[in-house]
Design an enzyme around this catalytic site. Structure first.
Site, PDB file in Angstrom:
ATOM      1  N   ASN A  87       0.740  -1.271   0.102  1.00 41.85           N
ATOM      2  CA  ASN A  87      -0.101   0.085  -0.172  1.00 41.85           C
ATOM      3  C   ASN A  87       0.861   1.131   0.029  1.00 41.85           C
ATOM      4  O   ASN A  87       1.867   1.436   0.822  1.00 41.85           O
ATOM      5  CB  ASN A  87      -0.878  -0.138   1.273  1.00 41.85           C
ATOM      6  N   HIS A 100       6.436  -1.324   3.344  1.00 42.70           N
ATOM      7  CA  HIS A 100       6.386  -2.588   3.849  1.00 42.70           C
ATOM      8  C   HIS A 100       5.550  -3.533   3.025  1.00 42.70           C
ATOM      9  O   HIS A 100       4.618  -2.683   2.101  1.00 42.70           O
ATOM     10  CB  HIS A 100       5.626  -2.830   5.063  1.00 42.70           C
TER      11      HIS A 100
HETATM   12  P1  5GP Z   1      -0.695  -0.424   5.812  1.00 39.05           P
HETATM   13  O1  5GP Z   1      -1.993   0.107   6.132  1.00 39.05           O
HETATM   14  O2  5GP Z   1       0.305   0.653   6.123  1.00 39.05           O
HETATM   15  O3  5GP Z   1      -0.261  -1.007   4.502  1.00 39.05           O
HETATM   16  O4  5GP Z   1      -0.482  -1.654   6.893  1.00 39.05           O
HETATM   17  C1  5GP Z   1       0.252  -1.292   8.126  1.00 39.05           C
HETATM   18  C2  5GP Z   1      -0.091  -2.723   8.901  1.00 39.05           C
HETATM   19  O5  5GP Z   1       0.726  -2.631  10.024  1.00 39.05           O
HETATM   20  C3  5GP Z   1      -1.363  -2.783   9.213  1.00 39.05           C
HETATM   21  O6  5GP Z   1      -1.903  -4.131   8.830  1.00 39.05           O
HETATM   22  C4  5GP Z   1      -1.397  -3.052  10.762  1.00 39.05           C
HETATM   23  O7  5GP Z   1      -2.116  -3.971  11.199  1.00 39.05           O
HETATM   24  C5  5GP Z   1      -0.147  -3.257  11.157  1.00 39.05           C
HETATM   25  N1  5GP Z   1       0.420  -2.937  12.222  1.00 39.05           N
HETATM   26  C6  5GP Z   1       0.661  -1.735  12.823  1.00 39.05           C
HETATM   27  N2  5GP Z   1       1.197  -1.559  13.997  1.00 39.05           N
HETATM   28  C7  5GP Z   1       1.757  -2.613  14.162  1.00 39.05           C
HETATM   29  C8  5GP Z   1       2.489  -3.244  15.136  1.00 39.05           C
HETATM   30  O8  5GP Z   1       2.694  -2.611  16.304  1.00 39.05           O
HETATM   31  N3  5GP Z   1       2.944  -4.559  15.201  1.00 39.05           N
HETATM   32  C9  5GP Z   1       2.444  -5.303  14.153  1.00 39.05           C
HETATM   33  N4  5GP Z   1       2.735  -6.583  14.301  1.00 39.05           N
HETATM   34  N5  5GP Z   1       1.738  -4.685  13.100  1.00 39.05           N
HETATM   35  C10 5GP Z   1       1.184  -3.547  13.257  1.00 39.05           C
END
Ligand code: 5GP
Ligand code: ZN
Length: 114
Positions: A87, A100
């Site tokens: 994303n 990521h």
């Molecule tokens: P994005 O929405 O930026 O593509 O994905 C970020 C992801 O990171 C989300 O799916 C969210 O659940 C995960 N995430 C956010 N904070 C943490 C954390 O502290 N630990 C873990 N394991 N995942 C996290």
């Protein structure tokens, strides 16, 4: 030092459920899984998003692809199939500003995404 959730995970200031680590990347289970297998792969170097990568990062990016493939296999989703997602930015739904990739599998995933 980056004030970034994923950098804090790399520095072990925030715990994670680690599934893989080497000198370049860390992979851990998503805290809010959207599928039976939901693993995040991050580079250890802070890169804000895919918009910030350059030619110098090509080896890192191809390494991430290979790590993703191996993680899928180890988590028994290689045969059934999975999705590797990045994303990027606001419209892409990026909530953590550290590059990521999501590995999602273990169920049939809808398409197109919402
Ligand atoms: P994005 O929405 O930026 O593509 O994905 C970020 C992801 O990171 C989300 O799916 C969210 O659940 C995960 N995430 C956010 N904070 C943490 C954390 O502290 N630990 C873990 N394991 N995942 C996290
Ligand atoms: Zn970071």
């Amino acid at each position: 030092m980056e004030d970034c959730i994923f950098c804090k995970i790399i520095r072990r200031e925030i715990p994670c459920d680690k599934v893989y680590e080497d000198e370049k990347v860390l992979a851990f289970r998503d805290i809010n899984p959207e599928a039976p297998v939901h693993i995040i792969i991050i580079p250890k170097r802070h890169i804000a998003s895919l918009n910030e990568v350059s030619k110098e990062d090509l080896e890192l990016l191809s390494h991430i692809l290979l790590v993703a493939k191996n993680i899928a296999s180890e988590n028994k989703i290689a045969e059934t199939g999975y999705r590797l997602v990045n994303n990027c930015g606001t419209d892409g739904g990026q909530t953590v500003p550290h590059l990521h990739f999501h590995i999602l599998g273990g169920r049939s995933l809808g398409w197109p995404p919402g």
